[in-house]
Design a protein around this motif. Sequence first.
Motif, short mmCIF file in Angstrom:
data_model
loop_
_atom_site.label_atom_id
_atom_site.label_comp_id
_atom_site.label_asym_id
_atom_site.label_seq_id
_atom_site.Cartn_x
_atom_site.Cartn_y
_atom_site.Cartn_z
N GLN A 1 1.05 -1.35 -0.15
CA GLN A 1 0.11 -0.11 0.23
C GLN A 1 0.88 1.31 0.19
OE1 GLN A 1 -3.19 -0.01 -0.31
NE2 GLN A 1 -2.94 -2.01 -0.70
N SER B 1 2.71 2.06 -3.04
CA SER B 1 2.10 2.13 -4.41
C SER B 1 1.63 3.41 -4.84
CB SER B 1 0.80 1.65 -4.68
OG SER B 1 -0.34 1.64 -3.05
N VAL B 2 1.54 4.15 -3.33
CA VAL B 2 1.23 6.18 -3.28
C VAL B 2 2.31 6.69 -4.10
CG1 VAL B 2 0.99 8.01 -1.75
CG2 VAL B 2 0.48 5.99 -1.01
N LYS C 1 -12.32 1.43 6.31
CA LYS C 1 -12.01 1.68 5.33
C LYS C 1 -11.47 3.19 4.87
CE LYS C 1 -13.68 -2.05 2.43
NZ LYS C 1 -14.56 -2.37 1.13
N TRP D 1 -6.76 5.14 5.47
CA TRP D 1 -5.59 5.99 4.85
C TRP D 1 -5.50 7.14 5.83
CZ3 TRP D 1 -1.71 4.66 2.08
CH2 TRP D 1 -2.06 3.86 0.77
N SER E 1 -1.47 6.30 7.67
CA SER E 1 -1.01 7.75 7.95
C SER E 1 0.32 7.88 7.89
CB SER E 1 -2.11 8.81 7.86
OG SER E 1 -1.63 10.36 8.10
N LEU F 1 -2.33 10.84 -2.44
CA LEU F 1 -3.40 10.44 -1.84
C LEU F 1 -4.08 10.37 -2.23
CD1 LEU F 1 -1.62 10.32 1.70
CD2 LEU F 1 -2.29 9.04 0.09
N LYS G 1 -5.79 7.20 -3.08
CA LYS G 1 -5.90 6.44 -1.94
C LYS G 1 -7.66 6.80 -2.14
CE LYS G 1 -2.48 3.50 -3.42
NZ LYS G 1 -2.27 2.54 -3.69
#
Length: 411
Positions: free
Chosen positions: A58, A61-62, A311, A315, A320, A349, A352
């Motif tokens: 995760q 992938s940012v 969910k 983030w 975070s 972000l 996301k």
Amino acid sequence: MAHYFEDLEELGRWAASSRVVVDPGADLWSFAELDAEGGRYYAQQPELKRVVGFIARQVASVNLNLYTWDEDGARSRNYPSQHPAARFLELPAGDDPKISTTAMQFKESLMIDKLIYDRYCALIEYDERTGLPIKMTRLPAARVKFKGKAGVVDGATYHREDGQKIELPLDVLFFSVGYTAGTGSNGTSPIRAIRQLLDGNQEALNFRSQMLARAARIPGVLTHPKVMDDKAYERLQSSWREYNASGAKAGSEPILEDGTQYEQLKPLSGDDVLDLDGRKLSAEEIATMYWIYPELLGLREGTNSNMDALKQMLWSICLSPYVTEWQQSWDRLVRSQFRTQNRYVDADLDGKMMGSWKEESEITSRAVGGPYLTVDEARARRNMSPIEGGDKLIVPLNVTKGGKASPMDGE
């Protein structure tokens, strides 16, 4: 007689004066570190690998983008794609076609090192002509030992596979070290806190495997009230094999002669091993150790209402802090290595945090008070070519600025 030393320097002075060889001559530090805190647990523990892999994938992938500061001090979102630092962020492992490591794979590897060992390290390679960084090579965290006291790093040693040690200056390294419990500077692996839990999981897995491997595979046995002679035994054995081998007799009942009876046996199942509940609780403990809600990984069943809330917090709360530290590390790297003060690194972000396309469209339309995409922009989202006049925003006739009570009247 026992001797106690405050640090390695004191041990070295005592060894030199006493002519005692303390080091056995073989570098075992990296291998002991690899076995005790990282590689063995990550390779053998599926629950640990699932949690660590989820976080690493995760965060890796940012997108990390390079932006500039305006002259008046405001942030500008203009992306200087041709800047060497921007290209370095896009391809940190280099653009050599012979290298199969992608940017995400490289970042994911560093994040796994951080989550397992509480540190990561990469060696920066420079362009001979410009002197600027062009790529980095990951150094396995198990083979890097940082020097320093009270968490302040002032040097690093790389333990090569051939046993040699290489002293590395910090200005050619991209590294991060977490909190150090003690006087060293190598971080504190989270696995230390759950080592007994992981060892118990491994013992349960070994016990389960051995028990199932040694369990009888037959669903039943044939019994006879008397001792059978050889001919009767051979006849019974032959008829039973014929019955088992014949697909045409599937579902029919076998004919047992001379008092022979068939007794059903209960095969050993996973419930008989009694380790499933323990493994489930262990998986939940590992997830919470890394500040991840177990429901997000399927480790604990959730409801429709709390899954939506979880969910949203993924983030904003769970990931975070990881992203913030990751962004600050890359920002410091760009500022120090590319000798620039008017550029900064920002983690993107937006993708996301977005919901569904319908939700985002409704929110954006309300925010701007009407349609916000041109025809060409909408066609581009569908991989379609532009058309004549498609670069203009279409505003319905029943919508004027401030003329409607609801911006959604412009849909």
